[in-house]
Design an enzyme around this catalytic site. Structure first.
Site, PDB file in Angstrom:
ATOM      1  N   PRO A  14       8.020  -2.187  -2.637  1.00 41.48           N
ATOM      2  CA  PRO A  14       7.764  -2.929  -3.872  1.00 41.48           C
ATOM      3  C   PRO A  14       6.495  -2.520  -4.608  1.00 41.48           C
ATOM      4  CG  PRO A  14       7.437  -4.326  -1.937  1.00 41.48           C
ATOM      5  CD  PRO A  14       8.091  -3.067  -1.466  1.00 41.48           C
ATOM      6  N   ASN A  15       6.636  -2.507  -5.904  1.00 42.30           N
ATOM      7  CA  ASN A  15       5.560  -2.262  -6.876  1.00 42.30           C
ATOM      8  C   ASN A  15       5.126  -0.795  -6.960  1.00 42.30           C
ATOM      9  OD1 ASN A  15       5.246  -5.029  -7.738  1.00 42.30           O
ATOM     10  ND2 ASN A  15       4.379  -5.412  -5.718  1.00 42.30           N
ATOM     11  N   ARG A  22      -1.128   1.036 -13.329  1.00 42.46           N
ATOM     12  CA  ARG A  22      -2.128  -0.009 -13.094  1.00 42.46           C
ATOM     13  C   ARG A  22      -2.984   0.408 -11.901  1.00 42.46           C
ATOM     14  NH1 ARG A  22      -0.295  -5.019 -15.065  1.00 42.46           N
ATOM     15  NH2 ARG A  22      -2.411  -5.677 -14.588  1.00 42.46           N
ATOM     16  N   TYR A  27      -5.048   3.409  -6.595  1.00 42.62           N
ATOM     17  CA  TYR A  27      -3.876   4.213  -6.236  1.00 42.62           C
ATOM     18  C   TYR A  27      -3.817   5.574  -6.935  1.00 42.62           C
ATOM     19  CZ  TYR A  27      -2.291  -0.104  -4.093  1.00 42.62           C
ATOM     20  OH  TYR A  27      -2.203  -1.224  -3.303  1.00 42.62           O
ATOM     21  N   ASN A  78       7.055   4.499   2.767  1.00 39.21           N
ATOM     22  CA  ASN A  78       5.920   3.693   2.334  1.00 39.21           C
ATOM     23  C   ASN A  78       6.512   2.339   1.958  1.00 39.21           C
ATOM     24  OD1 ASN A  78       3.769   2.386   1.212  1.00 39.21           O
ATOM     25  ND2 ASN A  78       3.137   4.070  -0.130  1.00 39.21           N
ATOM     26  N   ALA A  81       3.907  -3.482   0.392  1.00 45.62           N
ATOM     27  CA  ALA A  81       3.500  -4.789   0.934  1.00 45.62           C
ATOM     28  C   ALA A  81       4.383  -5.238   2.098  1.00 45.62           C
ATOM     29  CB  ALA A  81       3.519  -5.833  -0.179  1.00 45.62           C
ATOM     30  N   HIS A  84       3.330  -5.131   5.830  1.00 42.31           N
ATOM     31  CA  HIS A  84       2.509  -6.167   6.456  1.00 42.31           C
ATOM     32  C   HIS A  84       3.271  -7.464   6.710  1.00 42.31           C
ATOM     33  CE1 HIS A  84      -0.317  -3.256   4.984  1.00 42.31           C
ATOM     34  NE2 HIS A  84      -0.067  -3.560   3.730  1.00 42.31           N
ATOM     35  N   ASP A  91      12.837  -3.706  12.216  1.00 44.38           N
ATOM     36  CA  ASP A  91      14.005  -3.613  13.089  1.00 44.38           C
ATOM     37  C   ASP A  91      14.954  -2.505  12.631  1.00 44.38           C
ATOM     38  OD1 ASP A  91      12.992  -5.631  14.640  1.00 44.38           O
ATOM     39  OD2 ASP A  91      14.319  -7.196  13.872  1.00 44.38           O
ATOM     40  N   GLU A 102       5.379   6.930   8.656  1.00 49.48           N
ATOM     41  CA  GLU A 102       4.895   5.871   7.756  1.00 49.48           C
ATOM     42  C   GLU A 102       3.753   6.437   6.911  1.00 49.48           C
ATOM     43  OE1 GLU A 102       3.368   2.572  10.019  1.00 49.48           O
ATOM     44  OE2 GLU A 102       2.536   1.567   8.245  1.00 49.48           O
ATOM     45  N   HIS A 104       0.880   5.652   3.740  1.00 48.70           N
ATOM     46  CA  HIS A 104       0.194   4.786   2.779  1.00 48.70           C
ATOM     47  C   HIS A 104      -0.757   5.645   1.960  1.00 48.70           C
ATOM     48  CE1 HIS A 104       1.903   1.310   4.571  1.00 48.70           C
ATOM     49  NE2 HIS A 104       1.589   1.797   5.755  1.00 48.70           N
ATOM     50  N   ILE A 105      -0.723   5.431   0.666  1.00 53.16           N
ATOM     51  CA  ILE A 105      -1.581   6.201  -0.239  1.00 53.16           C
ATOM     52  C   ILE A 105      -3.046   5.883   0.061  1.00 53.16           C
ATOM     53  CG2 ILE A 105      -2.219   6.483  -2.684  1.00 53.16           C
ATOM     54  CD1 ILE A 105       0.779   5.734  -3.299  1.00 53.16           C
ATOM     55  N   ARG A 111      -9.337  -1.764   3.755  1.00 52.00           N
ATOM     56  CA  ARG A 111      -9.095  -2.729   2.666  1.00 52.00           C
ATOM     57  C   ARG A 111      -9.110  -4.147   3.233  1.00 52.00           C
ATOM     58  NH1 ARG A 111      -4.234  -0.802  -0.982  1.00 52.00           N
ATOM     59  NH2 ARG A 111      -5.164  -2.435  -2.272  1.00 52.00           N
ATOM     60  N   ARG A 115      -4.076  -6.107   5.363  1.00 50.37           N
ATOM     61  CA  ARG A 115      -3.415  -4.800   5.223  1.00 50.37           C
ATOM     62  C   ARG A 115      -3.590  -3.947   6.477  1.00 50.37           C
ATOM     63  NH1 ARG A 115      -2.037  -4.530  -0.351  1.00 50.37           N
ATOM     64  NH2 ARG A 115      -3.532  -5.710  -1.585  1.00 50.37           N
TER      65      ARG A 115
HETATM   66  O1  CA2 Z   1      -1.581   2.323   0.196  1.00 49.92           O
HETATM   67  C1  CA2 Z   1      -0.357   2.172   0.116  1.00 49.92           C
HETATM   68  O2  CA2 Z   1       0.426   3.084  -0.096  1.00 49.92           O
HETATM   69  C2  CA2 Z   1       0.228   0.755   0.190  1.00 49.92           C
HETATM   70  O3  CA2 Z   1       1.427   0.833   0.950  1.00 49.92           O
HETATM   71  C3  CA2 Z   1       0.513   0.327  -1.230  1.00 49.92           C
HETATM   72  C4  CA2 Z   1       0.994  -1.107  -1.353  1.00 49.92           C
HETATM   73  C5  CA2 Z   1       0.070  -2.066  -0.593  1.00 49.92           C
HETATM   74  O4  CA2 Z   1       0.628  -3.371  -0.606  1.00 49.92           O
HETATM   75  C6  CA2 Z   1      -0.137  -1.618   0.837  1.00 49.92           C
HETATM   76  O5  CA2 Z   1      -1.044  -2.516   1.452  1.00 49.92           O
HETATM   77  C7  CA2 Z   1      -0.711  -0.217   0.893  1.00 49.92           C
HETATM   78  C8  CA2 Z   1       1.037  -1.549  -2.805  1.00 49.92           C
HETATM   79  C9  CA2 Z   1       1.917  -0.705  -3.659  1.00 49.92           C
HETATM   80  C10 CA2 Z   1       1.804  -1.198  -5.055  1.00 49.92           C
HETATM   81  O6  CA2 Z   1       1.323  -0.148  -5.846  1.00 49.92           O
HETATM   82  C11 CA2 Z   1       0.804  -0.450  -7.054  1.00 49.92           C
HETATM   83  C12 CA2 Z   1       0.467   0.629  -7.834  1.00 49.92           C
HETATM   84  C13 CA2 Z   1      -0.072   0.436  -9.063  1.00 49.92           C
HETATM   85  C14 CA2 Z   1      -0.275  -0.849  -9.536  1.00 49.92           C
HETATM   86  C15 CA2 Z   1       0.056  -1.924  -8.755  1.00 49.92           C
HETATM   87  C16 CA2 Z   1       0.606  -1.725  -7.514  1.00 49.92           C
END
Ligand code: CA2
Length: 150
Positions: A14-15, A22, A27, A78, A81, A84, A91, A102, A104-105, A111, A115
């Site tokens: 998600p997101n 943003r 990111y 990836n 959210a 977590h 599963d 796995e 994560h950027i 953080r 997380r």
């Molecule tokens: O660091 C990562 O790749 C995360 O998986 C990114 C997730 C975050 O919830 C994890 O804790 C770490 C969030 C992805 C949402 O990405 C956005 C990018 C731009 C603006 C808003 C959200």
């Protein structure tokens, strides 16, 4: 590219569709389309095909894993959210026979405390965090290495 080239699935949670739009200070400025291109490029260089997906829905990610699990030589995830929170995605990942990495950027351990825990890390083969979008290419290269070794 041979139609018989092994397939690597790259799943995004998600997101991540908002990448580059943003919070660039967190990111970076690359969009998810840039990441897709990066993955295709890396995979092509390693003789792999890529199925690149993003979903904002937990059940859709679970179903994608089910659909892909017998067809892939490897999986990069990836879960954003859901990393977590999701026992359901954990599963599903746990029954993928192919190597799963796995990604994560950001460095999730540097953080907010929530997380720092991942439901996936102990059921996957490798974890890459904090390497920016390069983490995706590192993960694909790792899968390519595992596939040529076997
Ligand atoms: O660091 C990562 O790749 C995360 O998986 C990114 C997730 C975050 O919830 C994890 O804790 C770490 C969030 C992805 C949402 O990405 C956005 C990018 C731009 C603006 C808003 C959200």
């Amino acid at each position: 590219m041979s139609p018989n080239a092994p397939l690597v699935a790259v799943l995004n949670g998600p997101n991540l569709n908002l990448l580059g739009e943003r919070q660039p200070e967190v990111y970076g400025r690359e969009t998810l389309d840039d990441v897709r291109r990066l993955c295709l490029q890396t995979a092509q260089g390693a003789g792999l095909q890529v199925d690149f997906r993003q979903s904002n829905h937990e059940g859709e990610i679970v179903e994608a894993i089910h659909e892909l699990r017998h067809r892939v030589g490897g999986m990069v995830i990836n879960a954003a959210a859901y990393t977590h929170t999701s026992v359901a995605i954990r599963d599903a990942v746990a029954v993928v026979d192919a190597p799963v990495i796995e990604v994560h950027i950001t460095n999730i351990h540097r953080r907010e405390a929530f997380r720092g825990h991942s439901y996936l890390s102990d059921v996957v083969d490798g974890v890459i965090a904090g390497c920016g979008t390069q983490g995706y290419t590192l993960a694909i290269s790792r899968i390519a290495g595992l596939l040529t070794r076997s």
